[in-house]
Design a protein around this motif. Sequence first.
Motif, PDB file in Angstrom:
ATOM      1  N   TYR A  67       0.961   0.969 -13.467  1.00  0.00           N
ATOM      2  CA  TYR A  67       0.698  -0.450 -13.712  1.00  0.00           C
ATOM      3  C   TYR A  67      -0.596  -0.605 -14.523  1.00  0.00           C
ATOM      4  CZ  TYR A  67       3.953  -1.221  -9.804  1.00  0.00           C
ATOM      5  OH  TYR A  67       5.032  -1.220  -8.973  1.00  0.00           O
ATOM      6  N   GLN A  68      -0.573  -1.617 -15.405  1.00  0.00           N
ATOM      7  CA  GLN A  68      -1.822  -2.032 -16.045  1.00  0.00           C
ATOM      8  C   GLN A  68      -2.318  -3.254 -15.291  1.00  0.00           C
ATOM      9  OE1 GLN A  68      -1.733  -2.930 -20.245  1.00  0.00           O
ATOM     10  NE2 GLN A  68      -3.959  -2.883 -20.392  1.00  0.00           N
ATOM     11  N   LEU A  69      -3.540  -3.160 -14.786  1.00  0.00           N
ATOM     12  CA  LEU A  69      -4.094  -4.243 -13.996  1.00  0.00           C
ATOM     13  C   LEU A  69      -4.658  -5.331 -14.892  1.00  0.00           C
ATOM     14  CD1 LEU A  69      -5.878  -2.116 -11.234  1.00  0.00           C
ATOM     15  CD2 LEU A  69      -3.505  -2.929 -11.326  1.00  0.00           C
ATOM     16  N   ALA A  70      -4.979  -6.463 -14.290  1.00  0.00           N
ATOM     17  CA  ALA A  70      -5.451  -7.608 -15.056  1.00  0.00           C
ATOM     18  C   ALA A  70      -6.744  -7.319 -15.812  1.00  0.00           C
ATOM     19  CB  ALA A  70      -5.639  -8.808 -14.123  1.00  0.00           C
ATOM     20  N   ASP A  71      -7.547  -6.407 -15.311  1.00  0.00           N
ATOM     21  CA  ASP A  71      -8.815  -6.098 -15.986  1.00  0.00           C
ATOM     22  C   ASP A  71      -8.673  -5.009 -17.047  1.00  0.00           C
ATOM     23  OD1 ASP A  71      -8.410  -3.878 -14.440  1.00  0.00           O
ATOM     24  OD2 ASP A  71     -10.300  -3.987 -13.347  1.00  0.00           O
ATOM     25  N   GLY A  72      -7.443  -4.553 -17.319  1.00  0.00           N
ATOM     26  CA  GLY A  72      -7.220  -3.556 -18.361  1.00  0.00           C
ATOM     27  C   GLY A  72      -7.209  -2.125 -17.868  1.00  0.00           C
ATOM     28  N   THR A  73      -7.541  -1.891 -16.604  1.00  0.00           N
ATOM     29  CA  THR A  73      -7.489  -0.544 -16.049  1.00  0.00           C
ATOM     30  C   THR A  73      -6.068  -0.252 -15.558  1.00  0.00           C
ATOM     31  OG1 THR A  73      -8.216  -1.381 -13.903  1.00  0.00           O
ATOM     32  CG2 THR A  73      -9.921  -0.562 -15.409  1.00  0.00           C
ATOM     33  N   PHE A  74      -5.847   0.974 -15.080  1.00  0.00           N
ATOM     34  CA  PHE A  74      -4.492   1.400 -14.751  1.00  0.00           C
ATOM     35  C   PHE A  74      -4.419   1.987 -13.343  1.00  0.00           C
ATOM     36  CE2 PHE A  74      -5.081   1.551 -19.301  1.00  0.00           C
ATOM     37  CZ  PHE A  74      -3.936   0.936 -19.791  1.00  0.00           C
ATOM     38  N   LEU A  75      -3.259   1.771 -12.725  1.00  0.00           N
ATOM     39  CA  LEU A  75      -3.002   2.266 -11.380  1.00  0.00           C
ATOM     40  C   LEU A  75      -1.647   2.968 -11.390  1.00  0.00           C
ATOM     41  CD1 LEU A  75      -4.257   1.987  -8.433  1.00  0.00           C
ATOM     42  CD2 LEU A  75      -2.570   0.184  -8.095  1.00  0.00           C
ATOM     43  N   ARG A  76      -1.580   4.136 -10.772  1.00  0.00           N
ATOM     44  CA  ARG A  76      -0.323   4.852 -10.663  1.00  0.00           C
ATOM     45  C   ARG A  76      -0.092   5.234  -9.205  1.00  0.00           C
ATOM     46  NH1 ARG A  76       3.578   7.418 -13.372  1.00  0.00           N
ATOM     47  NH2 ARG A  76       4.390   9.410 -12.607  1.00  0.00           N
ATOM     48  N   ILE A  77       1.132   5.015  -8.742  1.00  0.00           N
ATOM     49  CA  ILE A  77       1.470   5.328  -7.362  1.00  0.00           C
ATOM     50  C   ILE A  77       2.623   6.338  -7.356  1.00  0.00           C
ATOM     51  CG2 ILE A  77       2.179   4.427  -5.126  1.00  0.00           C
ATOM     52  CD1 ILE A  77       1.103   1.736  -5.911  1.00  0.00           C
ATOM     53  N   THR A  78       2.424   7.430  -6.616  1.00  0.00           N
ATOM     54  CA  THR A  78       3.492   8.406  -6.406  1.00  0.00           C
ATOM     55  C   THR A  78       3.781   8.481  -4.912  1.00  0.00           C
ATOM     56  OG1 THR A  78       2.039  10.321  -6.100  1.00  0.00           O
ATOM     57  CG2 THR A  78       2.591   9.718  -8.374  1.00  0.00           C
ATOM     58  N   ASP A  79       4.665   9.368  -4.530  1.00  0.00           N
ATOM     59  CA  ASP A  79       4.989   9.485  -3.106  1.00  0.00           C
ATOM     60  C   ASP A  79       3.835  10.058  -2.287  1.00  0.00           C
ATOM     61  OD1 ASP A  79       7.490   8.468  -3.589  1.00  0.00           O
ATOM     62  OD2 ASP A  79       8.467  10.436  -3.713  1.00  0.00           O
ATOM     63  N   SER A  80       2.908  10.762  -2.944  1.00  0.00           N
ATOM     64  CA  SER A  80       1.845  11.442  -2.191  1.00  0.00           C
ATOM     65  C   SER A  80       0.440  10.936  -2.496  1.00  0.00           C
ATOM     66  CB  SER A  80       1.890  12.949  -2.455  1.00  0.00           C
ATOM     67  OG  SER A  80       1.707  13.206  -3.846  1.00  0.00           O
ATOM     68  N   ALA A  81       0.269  10.162  -3.560  1.00  0.00           N
ATOM     69  CA  ALA A  81      -1.091   9.751  -3.925  1.00  0.00           C
ATOM     70  C   ALA A  81      -1.089   8.474  -4.760  1.00  0.00           C
ATOM     71  CB  ALA A  81      -1.793  10.869  -4.690  1.00  0.00           C
ATOM     72  N   LEU A  82      -2.222   7.840  -4.740  1.00  0.00           N
ATOM     73  CA  LEU A  82      -2.491   6.665  -5.569  1.00  0.00           C
ATOM     74  C   LEU A  82      -3.598   7.058  -6.541  1.00  0.00           C
ATOM     75  CD1 LEU A  82      -3.090   3.068  -4.218  1.00  0.00           C
ATOM     76  CD2 LEU A  82      -4.768   4.114  -5.714  1.00  0.00           C
ATOM     77  N   PHE A  83      -3.389   6.757  -7.831  1.00  0.00           N
ATOM     78  CA  PHE A  83      -4.360   7.139  -8.858  1.00  0.00           C
ATOM     79  C   PHE A  83      -4.870   5.887  -9.578  1.00  0.00           C
ATOM     80  CE2 PHE A  83      -1.315  10.562  -8.356  1.00  0.00           C
ATOM     81  CZ  PHE A  83      -2.126  11.659  -8.147  1.00  0.00           C
ATOM     82  N   TYR A  84      -6.156   5.911  -9.908  1.00  0.00           N
ATOM     83  CA  TYR A  84      -6.773   4.788 -10.627  1.00  0.00           C
ATOM     84  C   TYR A  84      -7.618   5.346 -11.759  1.00  0.00           C
ATOM     85  CZ  TYR A  84      -9.840   0.828 -11.633  1.00  0.00           C
ATOM     86  OH  TYR A  84     -10.536  -0.162 -12.263  1.00  0.00           O
ATOM     87  N   ALA A  85      -7.441   4.809 -12.979  1.00  0.00           N
ATOM     88  CA  ALA A  85      -8.202   5.294 -14.137  1.00  0.00           C
ATOM     89  C   ALA A  85      -8.277   4.203 -15.188  1.00  0.00           C
ATOM     90  CB  ALA A  85      -7.550   6.544 -14.719  1.00  0.00           C
ATOM     91  N   ASN A  86      -9.142   4.432 -16.182  1.00  0.00           N
ATOM     92  CA  ASN A  86      -9.234   3.468 -17.277  1.00  0.00           C
ATOM     93  C   ASN A  86      -8.431   3.907 -18.496  1.00  0.00           C
ATOM     94  OD1 ASN A  86     -10.776   5.564 -18.227  1.00  0.00           O
ATOM     95  ND2 ASN A  86     -12.737   4.469 -18.158  1.00  0.00           N
TER      96      ASN A  86
END
Length: 581
Positions: free
Chosen positions: A163-182
Amino acid sequence: MQRISTTLMLILMLTLLGAFPVAAQVEATADLTALAESFPADTVVFAAVRADSDYLDTLDGLLVAAGEAAPQIRSLIGGQSIRNLVAGRAVDFDAEIRPWLGETVAVGVIRNDTELTSVAEMASFFEAFLMPMTAVAITDRAGAEAYLRLDETGATLIDDGTYQLADGTFLRITDSALFYANDTRAFGAPTDPLSASTDFTETVALLPEPRYNGLIYLNGPVVTSFAAAQTAPADITTAGVTFTPILESFGSAAIGLTIRNERALTLDYLQRVSNPAALSAFGVTTGGPLDPVDLAFADRIPAGAPLVLLGDDLAQLYNIVVSSLRANALLSVEGLDREVQQAALTQVNAAIGQATTAVRSLTGLDLDEDIFGWMTGNYALYAAFSPAAAEAQDLFGLLFGGTLPLEFGLLVEVTNPDAARALVSGLGEALNFLRGQFANQGDATLTLTSEAVAGVQSLVVNIAAPTTLPFAIEFVIGANDTVFVIGTRRAAEAAFAPSAGLTTDPAFSEARTAFLPGSNRVLYLSGAGLAPLALLAGGDEITAQSVEALLGLISSSSITTTIVNETDTLLRAVITLPVAP
């Protein structure tokens, strides 16, 4: 968006709280670094910390203990639990976050191959070269997605789980982890993961404890290769200075955070050296003949001394300082022509020669041979408040009690009794010369007498200036066949005729249980013995209370170092909290 912010705050707080290790079920290193498989092998920095319930529970216990020792801390946190602090009062952590949150959180800085060519680009260094990414282990993907409510926060689905968040950063969700990056380039399963990197696994394995609550890894080869690959634009280079050779000397580093003996908050720092020869060219000696400190030497220090440095081989330390002066002179003109480099080296050698000549003229001794040449054994440097100062009730009583408020001592193990006594005589000659200078300093006087101190004939120096000093300064210079001393009379008596030494001090005995095996340097501190420092705040009650609170949190503390693998340095810093009332 609020829930995403709460989750990111949780990540940040847990990462920072890794600096406050706790005892319960410390995580095995292999489990703690499990998320390293989601980061590439050339990740610049990787940090991981526990996020399990036991960890949060014991952090709560740590906050309670700290609040009992320091009321200021209790006022600051307002009685909140760790869960409240990281999630906020509006969120029920145990009901809304705990069900899907896994046991570890990791933060990494991933390399980007962008090349910097100007200072302007260096201003945006992190954006140009580094891609931070946070990874959170999860046990329930659906639960995490339900909590985050991404469809209600303006997030845009890019592909499955990203997902691209409202502030322009990104979030990814898998079965084992959640990732956040720009940057989405940070996402994805790397073909060459950090967890499989030989440098990563070997560096982490060199940490002395098998289990930690938090761990940090700095990828030395990647930092070095980046520095070596960069061009040197004119607006970055200054007077030919480049630090690439220094970077090339160092390898990777690792930090482990844990607790020992239930109360000893411990930080282990390992620094590897990839090129010892290059490092020694800059005056830094790795490994070498340093022997472990003989803690029995500390028995020549009075019990209760709150600030102590123990080490081995002052001669080597002196040689390192001299070599560093020469190396720094060359480093400052690196890249310039040979004549300029030679001139810089000549200038430093001249300054060293002048210092050596001055010492010889004052003492009749050679600095290298006669003074430091025999100082190859144990040494100690310590400071303490005098008994009168320790009982002072206010700043006036501390500074104007009529006697020097400090006790201090420099002790050096004697390996050549004749040379040690010659140094005492030489220092006496220098002080006798200085005594003549005091004749022109108003009412200031310098008196030299020869006295038997604890049965050892010694030089006693007394400096007085009634109109400018509230107390006379007296210290002793002496040596027998065992120890050379410069210090107050009490320090000299304890060194020459040891009785109740530092090893009988309960706080020191407590601290030494956490010393690294084979330590060649020991720095020790006791909070209780430094309590008079609070009086220096004078009438500032807030500052005095803050100092008291800080010292009240330290039953004992230490920093110890040793050499592993002949060239790598291991450092341990420990703060032992008081026993809970």
